[in-house]
Design a protein around this motif. Structure first.
Motif, PDB file in Angstrom:
ATOM      1  N   ALA A  65       0.838  -1.202   0.000  1.00 30.99           N
ATOM      2  CA  ALA A  65       0.000   0.000   0.000  1.00 30.99           C
ATOM      3  C   ALA A  65       0.873   1.252   0.000  1.00 30.99           C
ATOM      4  CB  ALA A  65      -0.945  -0.004   1.207  1.00 30.99           C
ATOM      5  N   TYR A  69       1.045   3.992  -3.095  1.00 31.89           N
ATOM      6  CA  TYR A  69       0.802   5.409  -2.773  1.00 31.89           C
ATOM      7  C   TYR A  69       1.943   6.279  -3.297  1.00 31.89           C
ATOM      8  CZ  TYR A  69       0.580   9.729  -0.085  1.00 31.89           C
ATOM      9  OH  TYR A  69       0.568  11.054   0.264  1.00 31.89           O
TER      10      TYR A  69
ATOM     11  N   ILE B  85      -4.632   8.612  -0.780  1.00 29.13           N
ATOM     12  CA  ILE B  85      -4.609   8.251   0.647  1.00 29.13           C
ATOM     13  C   ILE B  85      -5.695   7.214   0.945  1.00 29.13           C
ATOM     14  CG2 ILE B  85      -4.935   9.138   3.001  1.00 29.13           C
ATOM     15  CD1 ILE B  85      -3.733  11.787   2.061  1.00 29.13           C
ATOM     16  N   ARG B  87      -6.994   5.199  -1.270  1.00 22.81           N
ATOM     17  CA  ARG B  87      -6.601   3.967  -1.959  1.00 22.81           C
ATOM     18  C   ARG B  87      -5.644   3.164  -1.082  1.00 22.81           C
ATOM     19  NH1 ARG B  87      -7.425   4.444  -7.608  1.00 22.81           N
ATOM     20  NH2 ARG B  87      -5.552   3.358  -8.315  1.00 22.81           N
ATOM     21  N   ALA B  88      -4.711   3.885  -0.423  1.00 23.43           N
ATOM     22  CA  ALA B  88      -3.749   3.209   0.449  1.00 23.43           C
ATOM     23  C   ALA B  88      -4.465   2.506   1.599  1.00 23.43           C
ATOM     24  CB  ALA B  88      -2.715   4.209   0.982  1.00 23.43           C
ATOM     25  N   ARG B  91      -6.059  -0.636   0.250  1.00 22.69           N
ATOM     26  CA  ARG B  91      -5.032  -1.665  -0.004  1.00 22.69           C
ATOM     27  C   ARG B  91      -4.462  -2.201   1.306  1.00 22.69           C
ATOM     28  NH1 ARG B  91      -2.987   1.981  -4.623  1.00 22.69           N
ATOM     29  NH2 ARG B  91      -3.608   0.894  -6.537  1.00 22.69           N
TER      30      ARG B  91
END
Lengths: 221, 221
Positions: A65, A69, B85, B87-88, B91
Motif C-alpha cells: 500500500a 501510494y 490516501i 486507496r492506500a 489496499r
C-alpha cells in the motif's frame, strides 16, 4: 516531515527505502522494534509490522500500500510500467518475492538466524535453515532464467519487482546466505542494482552485534 | 474468452470472482487442483497457485496483480477510491486479510480442515484449530470496530478491502467457523455483502463430500 519506521534487516522496509531513494524523496529513518509492542507504534499500525510511513498527520502501513501510494503521488521515475499487462507482470513478480520467496526462504533463513536473535525468541532451528538453503537455489535459478530473457526481472525496465527481490536477497546476503556464483544472470543483475545510488543506504546498514561478510558492501563481489 | 482457474474454497479466488461479478465481467470458471502439479498449469503459473486469469493469450497470476489489472482495464464500478490516501487505506485492509488474517486464521482453520482433506496431506492439527478459533475473535472485533466508524471497511464506499475480508470469511463460514453474533457491525456488514448479486455464485458453491451449514447461503442468517 517524512519518516519511515523500519528495521534495518526487514526486506519490506528495504523495498520502501529503495523506492524512496530511487525517486529522490528524503526521509528520516526511525528504528522500530515491533516485538516491543510500543503503544504509539501499535496505534499507527495495529498489524504491528514495519514499515510504517509517516508524513505529518498521514500514517500509512503495509509495504505494498505504501509503495502504490508513493508511485501514485511521485510517479517519476516510474517503478511500474505504463501498460496494464506489464504492470501486472511487475506486480506478480514483486508478490513472488514478498509472498513465496518470503515463505520459502526469508522466514527459514533470515528470521531463524536474525529475527529470533534480535527479539530473543529462541535459537535457530537447523531443519528450517536446511530447508531455506535448499529452497533458495530454485529462486536464484528463477532469477537467472528471467535475466536470460529480459534486461530486468519484469521486462525492459527497472520495476518494483527488482526492488522486492533485491530487498530479500540483500538481507540474506548480510548473513552470507546467497551464492552469487549460482548463475551468471543473477550476478549481473545484482551488480547493476548494487551500483545504483539508491542502494547506498542499504549497503551502509550495520546491525549491532551482527557484522556482514566483507563482500556485502563491495560493488566488486 | 475469459477463464479463471480456481478452487471453490480459495479466498484469493473468491476475491477475484467477486471483483469480476461486481464489474459484470463474464468468466468461465475452471476447477484446478494445484496440488496435482498439472504441467499446463505450472507453465501458466510456476508459483503453483490459484487464481490464474486467462484471456486468450494473456495469462495473469497473483490475486493482487490480477485485481489491479482488472481495476485498471475495467474501472467501473471502482473498487479502489479516487484519492491516493484512501486507496492506500483500502489496499492496507485488503492486505490485512490476505496476509495477517490468512496467516493467523485461514491457515489454521480452513487449510487444516479442508485443504488437508482435499489434497490428502494428513489430518487436522487440533492445536492449530484451537489457535485459529482464538485468533479469529480479534479479527471479528476489528471488523466490528471499523464498521462502528465507517460504512464499509475502508470508508464510505465498497472497496477491494470488503471483498478480501468477505472472501476469507465466506470460506470459513462454509465450515461453520464464524460466530456472526460476535458483534452487530460484523453482522450488518456481512448481510449487506451477502445480498449483493456479485455474491450469488459463491453462495452456490458446493464442494463434493463437504456440505456447508444451512445458514451458509441464507440471506437471513
Amino acid at each position: 516531515m517524512r519518516r519511515l519506521y523500519h528495521q534495518q534487516l526487514s526486506p519490506f522496509c528495504r523495498k520502501i527505502r529503495l523506492v524512496l531513494a530511487e525517486k529522490k524523496i528524503e526521509i528520516e529513518l526511525v528504528e522500530e522494534k515491533p516485538w516491543e509492542r510500543r503503544m504509539d507504534f501499535l496505534r499507527m499500525n495495529p498489524a504491528r509490522q514495519v514499515p510504517v510511513f509517516r508524513q505529518d498527520d498521514l500514517v500509512l502501513a503495509d509495504s505494498n500500500a505504501i509503495f502504490e501510494y508513493i508511485e501514485e503521488v511521485h510517479p517519476e521515475p516510474p517503478l511500474l510500467p505504463k501498460n496494464p499487462i506489464d504492470r501486472a507482470e511487475a506486480r506478480r513478480l514483486a508478490a513472488w518475492f514478498d509472498d513465496k520467496f518470503h515463505d520459502e526462504v526469508t522466514k527459514n533463513l533470515l528470521y531463524e538466524r536474525v529475527n529470533k536473535k534480535l527479539a530473543r525468541t529462541g535459537h535457530p532451528d537447523s531443519d528450517r535453515i536446511k530447508l531455506g538453503m535448499k529452497n533458495i537455489k530454485y529462486h536464484l535459478d528463477y532469477i537467472g532464467w528471467l535475466i536470460e530473457h529480459r534486461r530486468w526481472l519484469a521486462g525492459d525496465h527497472l520495476t518494483i519487482a527488482d526492488f522486492a527481490a533485491a530487498s530479500h536477497l540483500s538481507c540474506l546476503d548480510y548473513c552470507n546466505d546467497v551464492d552469487w556464483t549460482r548463475n551468471e544472470g543473477l550476478h549481473e543483475w545484482y551488480s547493476k542494482l548494487k551500483s545504483r545510488p539508491a542502494f547506498r543506504s542499504i549497503l551502509a546498514d550495520l546491525v549491532p552485534g551482527l557484522l556482514p561478510p566483507p563482500h556485502y558492501a563491495d560493488l566488486d563481489f
